[in-house]
Design a protein around this motif. Structure first.
Motif, PDB file in Angstrom:
ATOM      1  N   LEU A  33       0.825  -1.210   0.000  1.00 29.44           N
ATOM      2  CA  LEU A  33       0.000   0.000   0.000  1.00 29.44           C
ATOM      3  C   LEU A  33       0.863   1.266   0.000  1.00 29.44           C
ATOM      4  N   ASN A  36       2.018   1.496  -3.673  1.00 35.81           N
ATOM      5  CA  ASN A  36       0.952   1.609  -4.662  1.00 35.81           C
ATOM      6  C   ASN A  36      -0.098   2.652  -4.312  1.00 35.81           C
ATOM      7  N   GLY A  37      -0.056   3.145  -3.077  1.00 36.78           N
ATOM      8  CA  GLY A  37      -1.115   4.032  -2.607  1.00 36.78           C
ATOM      9  C   GLY A  37      -1.337   5.242  -3.488  1.00 36.78           C
ATOM     10  N   LEU A  40      -2.967   4.315  -6.803  1.00 33.66           N
ATOM     11  CA  LEU A  40      -4.373   3.946  -6.609  1.00 33.66           C
ATOM     12  C   LEU A  40      -5.244   5.183  -6.389  1.00 33.66           C
ATOM     13  N   ASN A  99       2.441  -3.809  -9.564  1.00 30.31           N
ATOM     14  CA  ASN A  99       1.765  -4.977  -8.980  1.00 30.31           C
ATOM     15  C   ASN A  99       2.489  -6.266  -9.330  1.00 30.31           C
ATOM     16  N   SER A 279     -12.293  -1.729  -6.235  1.00 30.92           N
ATOM     17  CA  SER A 279     -11.158  -1.972  -7.133  1.00 30.92           C
ATOM     18  C   SER A 279      -9.872  -2.154  -6.342  1.00 30.92           C
ATOM     19  N   VAL A 280      -9.712  -1.352  -5.280  1.00 29.27           N
ATOM     20  CA  VAL A 280      -8.524  -1.475  -4.419  1.00 29.27           C
ATOM     21  C   VAL A 280      -8.506  -2.846  -3.744  1.00 29.27           C
ATOM     22  N   THR A 283      -7.508  -5.389  -6.158  1.00 30.19           N
ATOM     23  CA  THR A 283      -6.069  -5.297  -6.403  1.00 30.19           C
ATOM     24  C   THR A 283      -5.282  -6.003  -5.298  1.00 30.19           C
TER      25      THR A 283
END
Length: 320
Positions: A33, A36-37, A40, A99, A279-280, A283
């Motif tokens: 997170l 990727n936070g 996103l 990812n 969606s998160v 993921t």
């Protein structure tokens, strides 16, 4: 500590995937997170503010006697839609690469004996492998994935004849594993882009030692099981926005303004925020599939099994 370089059977892939998250899940997702936070959040902003009016125009097209309502909307907002489309493509492709590569670097560090992994460690792996990351990004985005989508599209069309369903059952898991095997091999060895891609394809069907039985069925079976589990759980979360939308339609008094653009106002924002959250979650859930494929890759590297086992024994002796 979990052992990666070893032979596994069909059931072990599934149990070890969940064991991995039992051992490292908290640290894994915290770092995931952190890295990727931002991507996103940016994707959520683009979807909410870039496409809320677009979907509203689709639902409200040709109402109130406006025969070309949707066509006029496209004409008036073409520039915004193109910019949002480009942003969404760049963000989604960047998120895809992060990812794919995050579990590669994370598992590599665990396999090397590291335990307390930090986001800075994974970030340094991205930086130190900058040229390879760039090659993987452009190679996957503009070569591998387009070919995969064409194969997937042809298989999907064939669903109209019964054989397409059978083909899809094999095409989807195989394509997924090939892409993940490529990522793991490209960043775990000294092979080039096409050499790793070749290995990713060949390793689905045979071990390096051809006298060993083909691993194909256990790879395929474990991937199918994990994909079904992922689909069931993610379907639950992704259905929440649509349930909210149906409830809103069924409980709202007839209102021409709402019917013309149901995504306007606070409800539209809530709908897309819920969609973004689902969606998160999807993921995050995808990481179970990534780890499962990673364990398959380590299973395929039979040339390193004994070497890594001896290294682990030496490490135990030093720690004692």
């Amino acid at each position: 500590m979990m052992q990666f370089y070893k032979k596994r059977d069909f059931g072990t892939f599934i149990t070890d995937s969940f064991t991995f998250f039992k051992l490292y899940g908290k640290n894994y997702f915290k770092n995931f997170l952190l890295l990727n936070g931002l991507l996103l959040i940016l994707m959520l902003v683009v979807i909410v503010f870039g496409y809320k009016e677009f979907l509203g125009a689709i639902f409200g097209s040709n109402m109130a006697g406006q025969s070309y309502y949707f066509e006029q909307f496209l004409s008036d907002n073409m520039g915004m839609l193109i910019v949002c489309g480009i942003l969404l493509f760049v963000l989604s492709s960047a998120l895809m690469i992060v990812n794919f590569l995050f579990p590669v670097f994370y598992m590599k560090r665990i396999a090397e004996g590291k335990t307390n992994i930090k986001a800075d460690d994974i970030l340094s792996d991205f930086k130190s492998n900058g040229k390879k990351v760039a090659a993987a990004y452009f190679g996957l985005t503009f070569l591998v994935l387009p070919i995969a989508f064409v194969i997937f599209g042809i298989s999907y069309i064939l669903i109209f004849i019964i054989i397409g369903l059978v083909i899809m059952l094999f095409v989807v898991p195989n394509l997924f594993n090939i892409i993940l095997f490529f990522c793991f091999d490209y960043f775990n060895g000294k092979r080039g882009f096409f050499e790793s891609l070749s290995y990713a394809i060949r390793s689905q069907f045979s071990y390096k030692n051809v006298r060993e039985n083909s691993p194909y069925w256990k790879y395929w079976g474990a991937t199918i099981i994990m994909m079904v589990l992922f689909y069931i759980v993610s379907l639950f979360f992704s259905s929440i926005p649509m349930i909210l939308f149906i409830m809103k339609l069924s409980t709202t008094a007839p209102d021409a303004q709402f019917e013309q653009n149901p995504f306007a106002g606070n409800f539209g924002t809530l709908f897309f925020v819920m969609y973004g959250i689902s969606s998160v979650i999807s993921t995050l859930l995808m990481n179970v599939l990534y780890i499962n494929s990673g364990l398959m890759y380590y299973d395929s590297r039979t040339d390193l099994h004994q070497k890594m086992e001896l290294a682990e024994i030496d490490t135990i002796g030093i720690n004692e």
